[in-house]
Design a protein around this motif. Structure first.
Motif, PDB file in Angstrom:
ATOM      1  N   UNK A  42       0.832  -1.201   0.000  1.00  0.00           N
ATOM      2  CA  UNK A  42       0.000   0.000   0.000  1.00  0.00           C
ATOM      3  C   UNK A  42       0.867   1.252   0.000  1.00  0.00           C
ATOM      4  N   UNK A  43       1.877   1.251   0.878  1.00  0.00           N
ATOM      5  CA  UNK A  43       2.761   2.410   0.948  1.00  0.00           C
ATOM      6  C   UNK A  43       3.470   2.603  -0.393  1.00  0.00           C
ATOM      7  N   UNK A  44       3.943   1.479  -0.959  1.00  0.00           N
ATOM      8  CA  UNK A  44       4.608   1.558  -2.263  1.00  0.00           C
ATOM      9  C   UNK A  44       3.680   2.094  -3.339  1.00  0.00           C
ATOM     10  N   UNK A  45       2.422   1.681  -3.281  1.00  0.00           N
ATOM     11  CA  UNK A  45       1.451   2.101  -4.285  1.00  0.00           C
ATOM     12  C   UNK A  45       1.177   3.601  -4.203  1.00  0.00           C
ATOM     13  N   UNK A  46       1.123   4.102  -2.958  1.00  0.00           N
ATOM     14  CA  UNK A  46       0.836   5.526  -2.784  1.00  0.00           C
ATOM     15  C   UNK A  46       1.942   6.395  -3.372  1.00  0.00           C
ATOM     16  N   UNK A  47       3.129   5.811  -3.533  1.00  0.00           N
ATOM     17  CA  UNK A  47       4.245   6.597  -4.039  1.00  0.00           C
ATOM     18  C   UNK A  47       4.435   6.428  -5.546  1.00  0.00           C
ATOM     19  N   UNK A  48       3.609   5.575  -6.176  1.00  0.00           N
ATOM     20  CA  UNK A  48       3.793   5.283  -7.601  1.00  0.00           C
ATOM     21  C   UNK A  48       3.573   6.536  -8.436  1.00  0.00           C
ATOM     22  N   UNK A  49       4.519   6.748  -9.333  1.00  0.00           N
ATOM     23  CA  UNK A  49       4.404   7.888 -10.229  1.00  0.00           C
ATOM     24  C   UNK A  49       4.833   7.465 -11.630  1.00  0.00           C
TER      25      UNK A  49
END
Lengths: 326, 363
Positions: free
Chosen positions: A261-268
């Protein structure tokens, strides 16, 4: 100076500096500030030992402060200034954001990502972990599934650009459509709303390997006899999986879920490389990028929103992994 | 209420044979203990009866039905594991009712079964706790409760006490014995490496060694007439003393010459063709006594080490050839100096004779 020499000098200065810092600071503490002699020798030794931990902690605290705490506060301050950075506008940037339909689309899309990607990655990871568990060629299968982890997001996006290509000779999806239904090629990245899921697919593809590796280790850690007891109790494989195995690896599942989830929130990168945020696929980081260097006030405001969204997940993640360690 | 029959049962992992030619009939309502050294295959045999290991050859029948290919849950067995194997995420109640819920029993039925089992095992106050909040003994009782609620035909125990500390082990052993008494119809198979558990709990003991059955019998049969040197040394603690000798007279009683040159008598009968045969003579440490008056001492026992336990004294010699010391167990407290020689003897009916490893009783 040539770059190689620079590197070597840097290493020597860095390592030497560290050694010098610890040696000299302890020396100063023991000889100058609290010398182990004279009338108060006992008291001085005790005091020196009380201060010593802080000598060792100081570099880490200082660096963390400089590179983590200061930027957070700096961002908060910057997000309250206007475009050029010379006029204080309070929460002005935030209210502009809330009023903007583009921001709301990005926010909504981000929520979708946060729900779908961790769920999908964890589900497929668990499935792969369970299915490859007792296979002779399980390790080969696992290596293949894990491999996308080693590819950069932009690289993965390029691979999937080929999969989604609007040409039946290149794109897998259009090739399938042509072969099965004889349909003309479509650009799946331009189908409103659903194009989000085609982008999420890429991240799921990458993260499944991560989830699989961790969950596979967790599954192996389940005591074999609880499974045997369940077999004797008459549970079928599905009941054993869902009622005996999954509950026992629940803490690990939560950690995997929240980490993704944390990784997903940072996806750009994925959105930026695939659609550039067009066709209604914007998410918060790519939305932020569209303002960067043009309106830093608004960009930092978006960054701050992202941080506020990540923070609770992060805290929960750390709490869970601590619980698991105990 | 079921008998268990094993006929020529064997187990092999690929080329490696673990068990072979296991023939055994366990009667309904019997408590049979499998005992043997580590790696003798006793747990494997139990797991084969449970259905957790495939049977390589032979037939296993429970209650007259061949169950070789029937899944564990339908064999009518329940198993208590060494490590309890409780489901850590379920309360005591859920642990005990899991099998019944899987079998889709009615709520009332489940509740009645749990209430009864909890009362028998004194677990009622703990029904809503998780296993991690229980002590080792309580966990083992939950594991037993999980078996009881299913009302199986055959109970299987796989070293259920070996994870408990010594005091708790004795208490739980007595509880299991009482449990057996309260359920006289249920058949139980119990695996242990602890011979005290075997002696105290069993109706019959099965001694396993080297991938086969060494002897089957009641605890006292095994103690009084062990079939071979292995059983003789495995049952009883400290182990039976074994030394070489020669038969000098056969018939209803056997005359033997011991290493010291003295001739002694054993009440075991011997066939005439064994006249002059080299044999092994066995005497239990507790059967050795100090020779008095005109008693014929046949063992010159040079004391190397003593253990005074109060109620008795255990005396050891230096290790003889073969590695083991001779051991004597004398009642009360005996003071002897190291190096002093005691003259010991034993009654003829306490002298066991083995020819090529097999007791003369079983020739």
């Amino acid at each position: 100076m040539n770059p190689l020499m620079q590197g070597i000098v840097t290493i020597f200065v860095g390592v030497g500096g560290c050694v010098a810092y610890f040696y000299l600071s302890n020396l100063v503490l023991d000889k100058v500030i609290f010398p182990a002699k004279g009338r108060h020798i006992g008291r001085n030794i005790n005091r020196a030992n009380k201060w010593r931990p802080w000598l060792f902690l100081f570099p880490a605290i200082f660096v963390l402060g400089l590179y983590l705490v200061y930027p957070v506060i700096g961002s908060l301050v910057r997000s309250m200034y206007n475009r050029s950075g010379d006029g204080f506008i309070g929460l002005g940037n935030y209210s502009t954001l809330l009023a903007s339909p583009d921001f709301r689309t990005a926010f909504f899309n981000n929520l979708l990502w946060v729900v779908v990607v961790p769920a999908g990655s964890t589900f497929f990871g668990l499935l792969a972990a369970q299915l490859t568990d007792r296979l002779s060629w399980g390790n080969i299968a696992k290596s293949l599934i894990f491999m996308p982890m080693a590819i950069s997001f932009v690289g993965a996006s390029l691979i999937w650009k080929f999969v989604y290509a609007v040409d039946a000779d290149i794109g897998l999806i259009n090739a399938l459509r042509a072969a099965l239904f004889g349909s003309d090629p479509v650009d799946v990245l331009q189908i409103p709303f659903w194009n989000n899921f085609f982008l999420m697919m890429i991240l799921i593809w990458i993260q499944t390997g991560f989830a699989m590796v961790i969950l596979s280790a967790a599954l192996r850690g389940i005591p074999e006899d609880t499974i045997e007891a369940a077999i004797i109790d008459g549970a079928n494989p599905l009941e054993i999986f869902f009622q005996i195995k999954v509950p026992q690896i629940m803490p690990t599942l939560v950690v995997v879920w929240t980490t993704i989830t944390v990784g997903t929130l940072k996806i750009f990168d994925i959105v930026y490389a695939m659609t550039g945020g067009n066709f209604g696929t914007d998410i918060l980081p790519s939305y932020m990028m569209s303002f960067m260097f043009r309106d830093d006030g608004r960009a930092t405001a978006v960054a701050f929103v992202i941080m506020l969204v990540v923070l609770p997940v992060m805290i929960w993640n750390i709490m869970q992994s601590r619980k698991e360690m105990r | 209420m079921a008998e268990v029959k094993l006929k020529d049962v064997a187990k092999a992992y690929g080329e490696v044979k673990v068990l072979s030619h296991i023939n055994l009939e366990i009667q309904s309502g019997e408590l049979v203990v499998f005992v043997g050294p580590s790696g003798c295959g006793k747990s494997t045999l139990l797991r084969m009866i449970a259905g957790l290991e495939k049977i390589t050859a032979g037939t296993l029948s429970i209650d007259g039905q061949v169950v070789n290919d029937i899944p564990p849950a339908q064999r009518g067995i329940a198993m208590v594991f060494q490590s309890y194997a409780l489901y850590p995420h379920m309360t005591v109640r859920d642990n005990m009712t899991f099998a019944l819920k899987i079998a889709k029993k009615s709520k009332a039925e489940i509740e009645a079964a749990v209430t009864k089992a909890a009362r028998i095992l004194q677990l009622t106050p703990y029904l809503d706790r998780l296993p991690k909040a229980l002590s080792g003994g309580q966990r083992q009782r939950v594991a037993i409760g999980r078996s009881i609620v299913r009302d199986p035909k055959v109970y299987l125990f796989d070293e259920p006490l070996s994870n408990l500390d010594a005091a708790l082990r004795v208490a739980t052993r007595i509880e299991i014995a009482q449990l057996k008494e309260s359920m006289p119809d249920s058949t139980m198979i119990y695996v242990t490496h602890d011979q005290v558990e075997a002696m105290t709990l069993a109706n019959r003991i099965v001694v396993l060694a080297g991938g086969g059955i060494s002897q089957v019998g009641t605890p006292l049969e095994l103690y009084e007439t062990p079939a071979n040197t292995f059983v003789a040394q495995f049952i009883g603690s400290p182990a039976m003393n074994i030394f070489k000798g020669q038969i000098t007279g056969t018939g209803a009683e056997t005359r033997l010459r011991v290493p010291s040159g003295v001739e002694i008598t054993s009440s075991v009968p011997s066939p005439a063709h064994l006249m002059g045969a080299e044999v092994e003579i066995g005497v239990r440490p507790e059967d050795l006594t100090v020779a008095r008056g005109n008693e014929l001492a046949f063992l010159d026992f040079e004391v190397e080490f003593t253990e005074k336990l109060g109620e008795l004294t255990v005396l050891y010699t230096k290790p003889q050839e073969g590695g083991n010391p001779m051991i004597a167990k004398l009642p009360g407290i005996v003071f002897v100096d190291r190096g002093s020689v005691m003259h010991l003897t034993a009654a003829p009916n306490k002298v066991h004779v083995f020819h090529e490893g097999t007791s003369l009783h079983y020739l």
